[in-house]
Write an enzyme that holds these catalytic residues in place. Structure first.
Site, mmCIF file in Angstrom:
data_model
loop_
_atom_site.group_PDB
_atom_site.id
_atom_site.type_symbol
_atom_site.label_atom_id
_atom_site.label_comp_id
_atom_site.label_asym_id
_atom_site.label_seq_id
_atom_site.Cartn_x
_atom_site.Cartn_y
_atom_site.Cartn_z
ATOM 1 N N LYS A 43 0.848 -1.194 0.000
ATOM 2 C CA LYS A 43 0.000 0.000 0.000
ATOM 3 C C LYS A 43 0.875 1.233 0.000
ATOM 4 O O LYS A 43 1.977 1.211 0.536
ATOM 5 C CB LYS A 43 -0.881 0.020 1.259
ATOM 6 C CG LYS A 43 -2.126 0.871 1.126
ATOM 7 C CD LYS A 43 -3.270 0.053 0.579
ATOM 8 C CE LYS A 43 -4.551 0.847 0.465
ATOM 9 N NZ LYS A 43 -5.687 -0.046 0.153
ATOM 10 N N ASP A 54 -7.156 4.462 -4.201
ATOM 11 C CA ASP A 54 -7.745 4.206 -2.876
ATOM 12 C C ASP A 54 -8.432 5.511 -2.452
ATOM 13 O O ASP A 54 -8.799 6.317 -3.318
ATOM 14 C CB ASP A 54 -6.649 3.756 -1.895
ATOM 15 C CG ASP A 54 -7.212 3.164 -0.607
ATOM 16 O OD1 ASP A 54 -7.739 2.036 -0.645
ATOM 17 O OD2 ASP A 54 -7.150 3.824 0.448
ATOM 18 N N GLY A 83 -19.314 6.987 -1.109
ATOM 19 C CA GLY A 83 -18.236 7.303 -2.041
ATOM 20 C C GLY A 83 -18.216 6.333 -3.203
ATOM 21 O O GLY A 83 -19.268 5.855 -3.657
ATOM 22 N N GLY A 99 -19.670 2.938 -1.626
ATOM 23 C CA GLY A 99 -20.944 3.059 -0.918
ATOM 24 C C GLY A 99 -22.101 3.465 -1.823
ATOM 25 O O GLY A 99 -23.216 2.942 -1.702
ATOM 26 N N ARG A 124 -24.844 14.025 -0.553
ATOM 27 C CA ARG A 124 -24.670 12.759 -1.262
ATOM 28 C C ARG A 124 -25.791 11.774 -0.957
ATOM 29 O O ARG A 124 -26.055 10.869 -1.733
ATOM 30 C CB ARG A 124 -23.348 12.096 -0.843
ATOM 31 C CG ARG A 124 -22.132 12.786 -1.375
ATOM 32 C CD ARG A 124 -20.939 11.880 -1.161
ATOM 33 N NE ARG A 124 -19.699 12.561 -1.516
ATOM 34 C CZ ARG A 124 -18.525 12.333 -0.915
ATOM 35 N NH1 ARG A 124 -18.447 11.441 0.053
ATOM 36 N NH2 ARG A 124 -17.454 12.968 -1.289
ATOM 37 N N ALA A 162 -16.807 3.782 4.650
ATOM 38 C CA ALA A 162 -16.033 5.025 4.699
ATOM 39 C C ALA A 162 -14.629 4.681 5.192
ATOM 40 O O ALA A 162 -14.036 3.733 4.705
ATOM 41 C CB ALA A 162 -16.744 6.030 5.596
ATOM 42 N N ALA A 187 -15.119 -0.880 3.898
ATOM 43 C CA ALA A 187 -13.967 -0.134 4.415
ATOM 44 C C ALA A 187 -12.815 -1.080 4.741
ATOM 45 O O ALA A 187 -13.045 -2.219 5.164
ATOM 46 C CB ALA A 187 -14.368 0.650 5.667
HETATM 47 N N1 PHE Z 1 -8.252 0.403 -2.775
HETATM 48 C C1 PHE Z 1 -8.202 -0.948 -3.232
HETATM 49 C C2 PHE Z 1 -8.363 -1.929 -2.085
HETATM 50 O O1 PHE Z 1 -8.168 -1.609 -0.946
HETATM 51 C C3 PHE Z 1 -6.877 -1.200 -3.814
HETATM 52 C C4 PHE Z 1 -6.824 -1.575 -5.247
HETATM 53 C C5 PHE Z 1 -7.902 -1.648 -6.066
HETATM 54 C C6 PHE Z 1 -5.593 -1.884 -5.733
HETATM 55 C C7 PHE Z 1 -7.740 -2.036 -7.349
HETATM 56 C C8 PHE Z 1 -5.416 -2.267 -7.018
HETATM 57 C C9 PHE Z 1 -6.488 -2.326 -7.822
HETATM 58 O O2 PHE Z 1 -8.692 -3.072 -2.313
#
Ligand code: PHE
Length: 340
Positions: free
Chosen positions: A79, A116, A183, A186, A209, A233, A255
């Site tokens: 990450k 993300d 978002g 959601g 929203r 969220a 989340a």
């Molecule tokens: N934000 C996504 C998750 O937590 C991360 C992600 C999505 C990474 C798509 C690569 C491709 O799962």
């Protein structure tokens, strides 16, 4: 604090860069490449201090390792967090994204970035100008686009499996589901639940929203009576203070890192609340983007894998019941067995 965090983490690598022009701390955390190159999103957020951002990146990276393993993807977990002094737009944002792209490119594929919190397919397009290790560029640019609706589809299947486990039938007709956060995930989730006949309650820090839905003010989410609470969220909403106040039978949402600390899994179990482990139910985004962009899956294959999130959860619930353990522990067992 940074030193202590890095020492105590069980991941493979932490890459740190301070971006002078914007005053941004960049952290790329590669937790595990045991199953393949690490994949994970990039979160852009304002934090009180860099240590908080690094801690967040580490926990999120660990969760990605479990997520990839739980849904049997040939990728590891990582990450990135960009701890920005403010959410930039325009040229400042573009410059920052390009410098982040150079950093990711320098890792030569050990880490593959996606979006993300606070990042989008348009941001991935900018990163793609300088770096090939990027998922979820817009479709015009050859990517798979916003993963949100696919994550939502997986959560929808996961909610159905959870409802079946608790109530004996997976019909959502008349079931009350509180979606917290409208978002990228959601909003499509709320629409899908409503189409399936659920009574959708919705909450967002931006009340606009939630226009047209049964609105719950952000500060009232925890005490609101519902059958399913879907945290969509930020993480950490399940903790020692909130769990005793929950008025739901099921927690099943998208989340990342919903449990504030490991003990919260047992707190939920003791309260008689079924918890869908976040890293399983929210895997739809990676299934779609890595499946379409890396593994050549068709729409049908992806839809099958999204539906299988429900089957995986059903298996986790059965194992947890049989062994008298939390659903979180059962899910971790399943994932860890695939990391060996
Ligand atoms: N934000 C996504 C998750 O937590 C991360 C992600 C999505 C990474 C798509 C690569 C491709 O799962």
């Amino acid at each position: 604090m940074l030193e202590e965090l890095i020492r105590s983490w069980d991941g493979e690598e932490v890459v740190v860069r301070f971006d002078e022009p914007t005053g941004t701390w960049m952290f790329v955390c590669i937790h595990s490449t045991a199953r393949g190159p690490a994949g994970g999103g990039m979160r852009m957020k304002v934090y009180a201090e860099p240590g908080e951002a690094l801690g967040d990146a580490m926990r999120l990276a660990s969760a990605m390792t479990l997520k990839m393993a739980a849904v049997d993807m040939p990728f590891g977990g990582g990450k990135a967090v960009l701890a920005v002094p403010e959410l930039f737009d325009g040229e400042a944002r573009r410059g920052l994204l390009l410098r982040y792209a150079d950093l990711v490119a320098s890792l030569r594929g050990t880490f593959n970035t996606g979006p993300d919190v606070n990042t989008s397919a348009a941001d991935m397009d900018v990163i793609g100008e300088r770096c090939g290790y990027v998922f979820c560029r817009s479709e015009e640019n050859g990517g798979s686009g916003n993963p949100g609706p696919h994550t939502a589809r997986g959560v929808f299947h996961g909610i159905r499996a959870s409802v079946r486990h608790v109530f004996g039938t997976d019909s959502l007709e008349g079931r009350s589901v509180l979606v917290q956060g409208l978002g990228n995930v959601g909003a499509p989730l709320a629409a899908e639940l409503a189409a399936a006949g659920a009574r959708v309650l919705a909450s967002d820090v931006v009340p606009d929203r939630a226009a047209g839905t049964d609105f719950v003010p952000a500060e009232e989410v925890i005490g609101t009576e519902c059958e399913v609470y879907a945290p969509c969220a930020l993480g950490g909403t399940l903790n020692a203070e909130t769990i005793p106040r929950l008025r739901c039978r099921i927690v099943a949402g998208s989340a990342n890192n919903q449990l504030a600390e490991p003990e919260d899994a047992e707190r939920l179990r003791a309260a008689g609340i079924l918890y869908a482990p976040d890293f399983v139910i929210n895997a739809g985004g990676v299934l779609n983007s890595l499946g379409a962009e890396h593994l050549g899956w068709t729409r049908e294959q992806i839809e099958e894998r999204l539906a299988a999130i429900g089957d995986t959860l059903a298996e986790i619930y059965a194992r947890a019941d049989a062994a008298d353990m939390t659903t979180e522990a059962a899910a971790e067992q399943l994932a860890v067995a695939r990391l060996a």
